[in-house]
Motif scaffolding. Sequence first.
Motif, PDB file in Angstrom:
ATOM      1  N   PRO A   1      57.905  28.084   2.419  1.00  0.00           N
ATOM      2  CA  PRO A   1      59.280  27.756   2.036  1.00  0.00           C
ATOM      3  C   PRO A   1      60.250  28.920   2.285  1.00  0.00           C
ATOM      4  O   PRO A   1      59.905  30.083   2.075  1.00  0.00           O
ATOM      5  CB  PRO A   1      59.168  27.430   0.546  1.00  0.00           C
TER       6      PRO A   1
ATOM      7  N   ASN B   1      61.939  26.167   7.274  1.00  0.00           N
ATOM      8  CA  ASN B   1      61.564  25.900   5.885  1.00  0.00           C
ATOM      9  C   ASN B   1      60.481  24.820   5.839  1.00  0.00           C
ATOM     10  O   ASN B   1      60.749  23.652   6.144  1.00  0.00           O
ATOM     11  CB  ASN B   1      62.813  25.455   5.110  1.00  0.00           C
ATOM     12  N   THR B   2      59.281  25.198   5.470  1.00  0.00           N
ATOM     13  CA  THR B   2      58.145  24.258   5.431  1.00  0.00           C
ATOM     14  C   THR B   2      57.451  24.325   4.084  1.00  0.00           C
ATOM     15  O   THR B   2      57.622  25.269   3.310  1.00  0.00           O
ATOM     16  CB  THR B   2      57.130  24.601   6.532  1.00  0.00           C
TER      17      THR B   2
ATOM     18  N   THR C   1      62.415  21.062   2.830  1.00  0.00           N
ATOM     19  CA  THR C   1      61.325  21.348   3.761  1.00  0.00           C
ATOM     20  C   THR C   1      61.215  20.212   4.778  1.00  0.00           C
ATOM     21  O   THR C   1      61.401  19.038   4.456  1.00  0.00           O
ATOM     22  CB  THR C   1      59.985  21.515   3.016  1.00  0.00           C
TER      23      THR C   1
END
Length: 521
Positions: free
Chosen positions: A205, A200-201, A238
């Motif tokens: 996301p 999750n970034t 994130t």
Amino acid sequence: MIQANQYHQQLKNISQVLLNSGMGKLPAMTKTNGQPVKLDEQPDLMVHFLRRCSYGFSTAELTFAQSIGLDAYLEYQLAPEEMNTDALENLLNQVFSSLQMSYAEIIARSRTDNDFNPAFELIAATLIRAAYNPSQLFEIMVEFWSNHFNVNIFDGPIQVFKGVDDRDNVRPNALGNFRDLLHANAKSPAMLYYLDGFSNTADGPNENYARELMELHTLGVNGGYSEDDVKEVARCFTGWTLSEQADELFVFYAPNHDTGSKTVLGQFIPAGGGIEDGEAVLDILASHPSTAAFIAKKLCQRFISDTPPQAVIDAVAATFVQTDGDIKAILRTLFTHAEFATSAGQKFKRPIEYVLSIFRSLSPLSTGRSFEFIYRQVRNLGQTPFSYPAPTGYSDESSSWLNTNALLDRWNLGFAIGFGDLGLGRNVDDDNTAGSGPLAADFLSIPVLTMLGSARTAAAITDRMVEQVLHHSINQNDRDALIKLAADGEPVTVPLSLDQAMASARAVLAVLLASRYFQQR
């Protein structure tokens, strides 16, 4: 040993007893709706408590509990740290090396040793603890939270991660504080991998964990969150990821974090935050009234009924709010509520509970293969620990386990244990056919002679076995049917020879283990 023709006649007789009396029918779950349950076979409160809060109990355990009283016994079970389990834990640690290993040690060993199986070691240790640990309520709660925060242990690297998660996160917090448990789970490598939190970034996301966090772990599907909340929660997490360079594998990688402001469930989280964004979300959720209601309902479903009355849910939820999620206080409210006291007969044993209750109730003699029995049958009946493929975990509702095939498997297992000379159900390792494989007596040696005692008439044999297996009375029609079975054509008042009495005791034992009385908890 019973001859083949006698054995087949016994099976026919037992099947007729189960069918004609209704003892083998799908257990009918009674509902209180605030009123006391009126059943001829209603157990006393201590028996009821032990059936709900243990994986089975012997006469000796019941006697001990009765000697100190229900309130004291509840406190005894809520204080597992005061029980001496060193011998059990030392043995487990000697046999299963992964139980004491760090993540780094488990990963390294998994890469170099093809025979090393930390997933199986955790499953085995879990079943052995449930079978032998005197802190039964603690083991029940460990299983409850493991199921609540479910991950599939056979999903890739989770087989490497889950053992440390169980040791360091679930077990220390199982009777602690829900907030602490929630925070520990959010940083667990097993959960980060299972629900894709590690990927999750800000630029990509992933909403999987955010959605299950609110739907399954805290608020519940109708807990008042929106799709916008899912997106905002995903942004807050994130940068939560995994790295082998970290001792606990969890790291917060700031370059991947969305630093913008967020709003979660109406609460503003300012821009410029880091790991504290996700931690703030966990605190918001842990304090939310919907979380209190959702956890309260799940606990009441676990310990009271599939459809618990709203009054007890509200009482348990109120304690959750008042104590900020103190699990011991929550359980005290639940077990001392009138709805718990009147809920006998409203829960159906899931496979783990059914198999372990056979083992713990009958105090089998050691054959050196007791664990093999437990593992085979739990697997055969469909509830291997940590193995449910979906995030929901194994269902606690009877409808998920009540079906004709499942009950037939339980009948077969009851017959196998009763007579000790049947193939142990289906051979799950080979051709999956009934009657194949080793004998039940090779796994469990049931002390039927000890259970029988001095009973020799059909009525005395029946009453003795009912007392030893169920610890409470059964209704008169069912008792009469069992007495007739035990008499095996002889007058019910005529004392039987020891061989006849043993055969009758085994037949009654088989019926009881297959009956609705034993399958309900």
